[in-house]
Design an enzyme around this catalytic site. Structure first.
Site, mmCIF file in Angstrom:
data_model
loop_
_atom_site.group_PDB
_atom_site.id
_atom_site.type_symbol
_atom_site.label_atom_id
_atom_site.label_comp_id
_atom_site.label_asym_id
_atom_site.label_seq_id
_atom_site.Cartn_x
_atom_site.Cartn_y
_atom_site.Cartn_z
ATOM 1 N N GLY A 97 0.875 -1.157 0.000
ATOM 2 C CA GLY A 97 0.000 0.000 0.000
ATOM 3 C C GLY A 97 0.913 1.208 0.000
ATOM 4 O O GLY A 97 1.554 1.483 0.996
ATOM 5 N N THR A 98 1.004 1.885 -1.093
ATOM 6 C CA THR A 98 2.231 2.600 -1.432
ATOM 7 C C THR A 98 1.949 3.996 -1.934
ATOM 8 O O THR A 98 0.836 4.311 -2.315
ATOM 9 C CB THR A 98 2.945 1.793 -2.542
ATOM 10 N N THR A 99 3.013 4.800 -2.000
ATOM 11 C CA THR A 99 3.017 6.026 -2.788
ATOM 12 C C THR A 99 4.220 5.969 -3.719
ATOM 13 O O THR A 99 5.368 5.899 -3.250
ATOM 14 C CB THR A 99 3.116 7.271 -1.894
#
Length: 237
Positions: A16-18
């Protein structure tokens, strides 16, 4: 209760990233946070989500860690064969199309979105987005992962054509730190990769060096301050 906890820790590793890719006048800057989750637990707080494909092309990964790592391994192998056959480095477009091909042909099995960025002598710095499903989008900048939901308005306002390398790097670091402040699935440190005609430069920004935003500000006169002081005052009930 035990089975519930076991399900949370044995879930698939998910980033779950940017992730961010930005072009500037002379090259590209890629950036990402470093939090990898397993269910609701943080499995790795310092993972590297920017993967090298060739000397001049890198890949930002989001979604399922296993899926994105497998795609990057295949693409790296194919690009190596491509370079041997042609006797010259693969272009950014070739690398992006290989990522797109694998993603689209396996779209029913993969849960990953990626950003391909790099520099080549034919077209200069290029950024390509390959979201879930295998679409290929050439863009001046692109963002992905769960933290991207908080950044669209910011990029509409902050991004500009013809930025310098320093401006692009500062923009990426600021954007990732903003997403970390709002998105519970993004966190850890910020890593950037700058690619231009002079080569590749990797930078690392630890958590205590990132700008803080709103509710991330340090608490003042809190219970934690009292407990950590050398001579705490007695608490009166």
């Amino acid at each position: 209760m035990e089975s519930h906890k076991e399900n949370e820790t044995n879930g698939p590793h998910s980033m779950g990233t940017t992730i961010i890719g930005v072009t500037y006048n002379g090259g590209v800057v890629l950036g990402a946070d470093s939090r990898t989750s397993t269910g609701v637990y943080v499995a790795n707080r310092a993972s590297d989500k920017i993967t090298q494909l060739t000397d001049n092309v890198y890949l930002c990964r989001s979604g399922s860690a296993a899926d994105s790592q497998t795609v990057s391994d295949y693409v790296r192998y194919f690009l190596h064969q491509h370079t041997i056959q042609l006797g010259q480095p693969a272009t950014v477009k070739v690398a992006a199309n290989l990522v797109r091909l694998l993603s689209y042909n396996n779209k029913n099995f993969l849960q990953t979105g990626m950003i391909v960025g790099g520099w080549d002598k034919h077209e200069g710095g290029k950024i390509y987005g390959v979201p879930l499903g295998g679409t290929l989008l050439e863009l001046p900048f692109t963002i992905g992962g769960s933290g991207s939901s908080y950044l669209y308005g910011f990029f509409d306002q902050a991004w500009k054509d013809g930025m310098t390398q320093e401006e692009a790097e500062q923009l990426v670091v600021k954007a990732v730190s903003l997403a970390i402040a709002r998105d519970g699935a993004s966190g850890g440190v910020v890593r950037t990769v700058t690619i231009n005609s002079e080569g590749v430069s990797r930078k690392y920004y630890p958590e205590d060096k990132l700008p803080r935003w709103h509710e991330e500000l340090e608490p003042q006169n809190s219970l934690l301050d009292i407990l950590s002081s050398s001579s705490p005052e007695p608490m009166v009930t």
